[in-house]
Design a protein around this motif. Structure first.
Motif, PDB file in Angstrom:
ATOM      1  N   VAL A 163       0.831  -1.211   0.000  1.00 45.80           N
ATOM      2  CA  VAL A 163       0.000   0.000   0.000  1.00 45.80           C
ATOM      3  C   VAL A 163       0.865   1.260   0.000  1.00 45.80           C
ATOM      4  CG1 VAL A 163      -1.638   1.350   1.372  1.00 45.80           C
ATOM      5  CG2 VAL A 163      -2.017  -1.089   1.027  1.00 45.80           C
ATOM      6  N   LEU A 164       1.931   1.286   0.800  1.00 49.12           N
ATOM      7  CA  LEU A 164       2.809   2.455   0.838  1.00 49.12           C
ATOM      8  C   LEU A 164       3.512   2.685  -0.498  1.00 49.12           C
ATOM      9  CD1 LEU A 164       4.397   2.125   4.402  1.00 49.12           C
ATOM     10  CD2 LEU A 164       2.747   3.832   3.635  1.00 49.12           C
ATOM     11  N   VAL A 165       3.924   1.616  -1.167  1.00 47.10           N
ATOM     12  CA  VAL A 165       4.567   1.754  -2.474  1.00 47.10           C
ATOM     13  C   VAL A 165       3.576   2.294  -3.499  1.00 47.10           C
ATOM     14  CG1 VAL A 165       5.559   0.431  -4.402  1.00 47.10           C
ATOM     15  CG2 VAL A 165       6.385   0.055  -2.081  1.00 47.10           C
ATOM     16  N   ILE A 166       2.354   1.756  -3.492  1.00 49.31           N
ATOM     17  CA  ILE A 166       1.337   2.240  -4.433  1.00 49.31           C
ATOM     18  C   ILE A 166       0.998   3.698  -4.141  1.00 49.31           C
ATOM     19  CG2 ILE A 166      -1.077   2.002  -5.137  1.00 49.31           C
ATOM     20  CD1 ILE A 166      -0.688  -1.050  -4.781  1.00 49.31           C
ATOM     21  N   ALA A 167       0.797   4.032  -2.871  1.00 46.24           N
ATOM     22  CA  ALA A 167       0.465   5.413  -2.505  1.00 46.24           C
ATOM     23  C   ALA A 167       1.616   6.358  -2.837  1.00 46.24           C
ATOM     24  CB  ALA A 167       0.125   5.500  -1.022  1.00 46.24           C
ATOM     25  N   GLY A 168       2.846   5.936  -2.582  1.00 44.27           N
ATOM     26  CA  GLY A 168       3.999   6.767  -2.922  1.00 44.27           C
ATOM     27  C   GLY A 168       4.127   6.970  -4.419  1.00 44.27           C
ATOM     28  N   GLY A 169       3.887   5.913  -5.183  1.00 49.27           N
ATOM     29  CA  GLY A 169       3.922   6.034  -6.634  1.00 49.27           C
ATOM     30  C   GLY A 169       2.853   6.982  -7.157  1.00 49.27           C
ATOM     31  N   LEU A 170       1.647   6.876  -6.610  1.00 49.39           N
ATOM     32  CA  LEU A 170       0.580   7.791  -7.013  1.00 49.39           C
ATOM     33  C   LEU A 170       0.914   9.226  -6.623  1.00 49.39           C
ATOM     34  CD1 LEU A 170      -2.648   5.768  -6.191  1.00 49.39           C
ATOM     35  CD2 LEU A 170      -1.819   6.451  -8.444  1.00 49.39           C
ATOM     36  N   VAL A 178       1.023  12.365  -9.309  1.00 45.65           N
ATOM     37  CA  VAL A 178       0.078  13.490  -9.277  1.00 45.65           C
ATOM     38  C   VAL A 178       0.589  14.716  -8.534  1.00 45.65           C
ATOM     39  CG1 VAL A 178      -1.908  11.961  -9.481  1.00 45.65           C
ATOM     40  CG2 VAL A 178      -1.124  12.662  -7.221  1.00 45.65           C
ATOM     41  N   ARG A 179       1.833  14.669  -8.099  1.00 47.77           N
ATOM     42  CA  ARG A 179       2.364  15.809  -7.339  1.00 47.77           C
ATOM     43  C   ARG A 179       2.383  17.077  -8.185  1.00 47.77           C
ATOM     44  NH1 ARG A 179       8.573  13.984  -7.640  1.00 47.77           N
ATOM     45  NH2 ARG A 179       8.971  14.972  -9.620  1.00 47.77           N
ATOM     46  N   ARG A 180       2.401  18.182  -7.516  1.00 53.51           N
ATOM     47  CA  ARG A 180       2.487  19.466  -8.217  1.00 53.51           C
ATOM     48  C   ARG A 180       3.889  19.661  -8.745  1.00 53.51           C
ATOM     49  NH1 ARG A 180      -0.452  24.118  -4.723  1.00 53.51           N
ATOM     50  NH2 ARG A 180      -2.445  23.086  -4.470  1.00 53.51           N
ATOM     51  N   ARG A 181       3.944  20.207  -9.918  1.00 55.04           N
ATOM     52  CA  ARG A 181       5.244  20.544 -10.497  1.00 55.04           C
ATOM     53  C   ARG A 181       5.542  22.002 -10.174  1.00 55.04           C
ATOM     54  NH1 ARG A 181       3.395  17.202 -15.097  1.00 55.04           N
ATOM     55  NH2 ARG A 181       4.625  15.310 -14.959  1.00 55.04           N
ATOM     56  N   PRO A 182       6.799  22.345 -10.066  1.00 53.34           N
ATOM     57  CA  PRO A 182       7.133  23.759  -9.841  1.00 53.34           C
ATOM     58  C   PRO A 182       6.595  24.617 -10.988  1.00 53.34           C
ATOM     59  CG  PRO A 182       9.068  22.375  -9.525  1.00 53.34           C
ATOM     60  CD  PRO A 182       7.978  21.495 -10.059  1.00 53.34           C
ATOM     61  N   ASN A 183       6.356  25.901 -10.698  1.00 55.08           N
ATOM     62  CA  ASN A 183       5.782  26.801 -11.689  1.00 55.08           C
ATOM     63  C   ASN A 183       6.634  26.930 -12.940  1.00 55.08           C
ATOM     64  OD1 ASN A 183       3.602  27.282 -10.105  1.00 55.08           O
ATOM     65  ND2 ASN A 183       4.471  29.115  -9.157  1.00 55.08           N
ATOM     66  N   GLY A 184       7.928  26.739 -12.832  1.00 57.15           N
ATOM     67  CA  GLY A 184       8.828  26.922 -13.962  1.00 57.15           C
ATOM     68  C   GLY A 184       8.702  25.840 -15.014  1.00 57.15           C
ATOM     69  N   THR A 185       8.267  24.638 -14.620  1.00 57.70           N
ATOM     70  CA  THR A 185       8.155  23.555 -15.583  1.00 57.70           C
ATOM     71  C   THR A 185       6.700  23.296 -15.896  1.00 57.70           C
ATOM     72  OG1 THR A 185       8.144  21.897 -13.842  1.00 57.70           O
ATOM     73  CG2 THR A 185      10.279  22.448 -14.821  1.00 57.70           C
ATOM     74  N   SER A 186       6.419  23.200 -17.136  1.00 63.05           N
ATOM     75  CA  SER A 186       5.035  22.965 -17.569  1.00 63.05           C
ATOM     76  C   SER A 186       5.046  22.145 -18.829  1.00 63.05           C
ATOM     77  CB  SER A 186       4.328  24.294 -17.805  1.00 63.05           C
ATOM     78  OG  SER A 186       3.028  24.064 -18.282  1.00 63.05           O
ATOM     79  N   ASP A 187       4.037  21.303 -18.976  1.00 63.14           N
ATOM     80  CA  ASP A 187       3.921  20.482 -20.172  1.00 63.14           C
ATOM     81  C   ASP A 187       3.146  21.196 -21.283  1.00 63.14           C
ATOM     82  OD1 ASP A 187       5.323  18.482 -18.980  1.00 63.14           O
ATOM     83  OD2 ASP A 187       3.552  17.376 -18.309  1.00 63.14           O
ATOM     84  N   GLU A 188       2.696  22.413 -21.001  1.00 65.75           N
ATOM     85  CA  GLU A 188       1.918  23.139 -21.994  1.00 65.75           C
ATOM     86  C   GLU A 188       2.826  23.634 -23.111  1.00 65.75           C
ATOM     87  OE1 GLU A 188      -0.321  26.250 -20.178  1.00 65.75           O
ATOM     88  OE2 GLU A 188      -0.976  24.967 -18.539  1.00 65.75           O
ATOM     89  N   ALA A 189       2.290  23.628 -24.358  1.00 64.88           N
ATOM     90  CA  ALA A 189       3.086  24.083 -25.495  1.00 64.88           C
ATOM     91  C   ALA A 189       2.786  25.509 -25.834  1.00 64.88           C
ATOM     92  CB  ALA A 189       2.815  23.200 -26.705  1.00 64.88           C
TER      93      ALA A 189
END
Length: 116
Positions: A94-101, A105-116
């Protein structure tokens, strides 16, 4: 007149890594140690099924012969040790699955974005 001096305390943020390690340690201790003292008596659902007379009519489920079936680790003869080991293994999964999730889904820093 006296002046009260205020002591300013600076709060240090605890790194998330240490919080995660603390949660994991507590979870593993609970799974391994507390489950060692768990009751061997049937749970509430089994008790009611026995009292109402339909316990024997239940069919085995697909994972009945699995390595952690019936709250025990397959191949370990001591019932308490087997239950504790199953609890630790289940907690780690459960901890491995929760850590992987959490990583996905963690927030990325404002400087990096996948938007084009």
């Amino acid at each position: 007149m006296t002046t009260a001096t205020k002591t300013t305390e600076t709060k240090r943020a605890v790194p998330f890594k240490w919080v995660a390690v603390g949660i994991a340690v507590v979870a593993l201790l609970l799974a391994g140690v507390v489950s060692y003292y768990a009751s061997a008596n049937p749970d509430g659902l089994e008790y009611v099924a026995h009292k109402t007379g339909f316990l024997d009519s239940a069919a085995e489920h697909g994972a009945a012969d699995g390595p952690l079936a019936d709250y025990s680790a397959k191949g370990v003869d001591d019932a308490r040790l087997s239950g504790g080991l199953a609890g630790v293994i289940g907690t780690v999964v459960v901890l491995v699955i929760a850590g992987g999730l959490a990583l996905v889904v963690r927030r990325r820093p404002n400087g990096t974005s996948d938007e084009a």
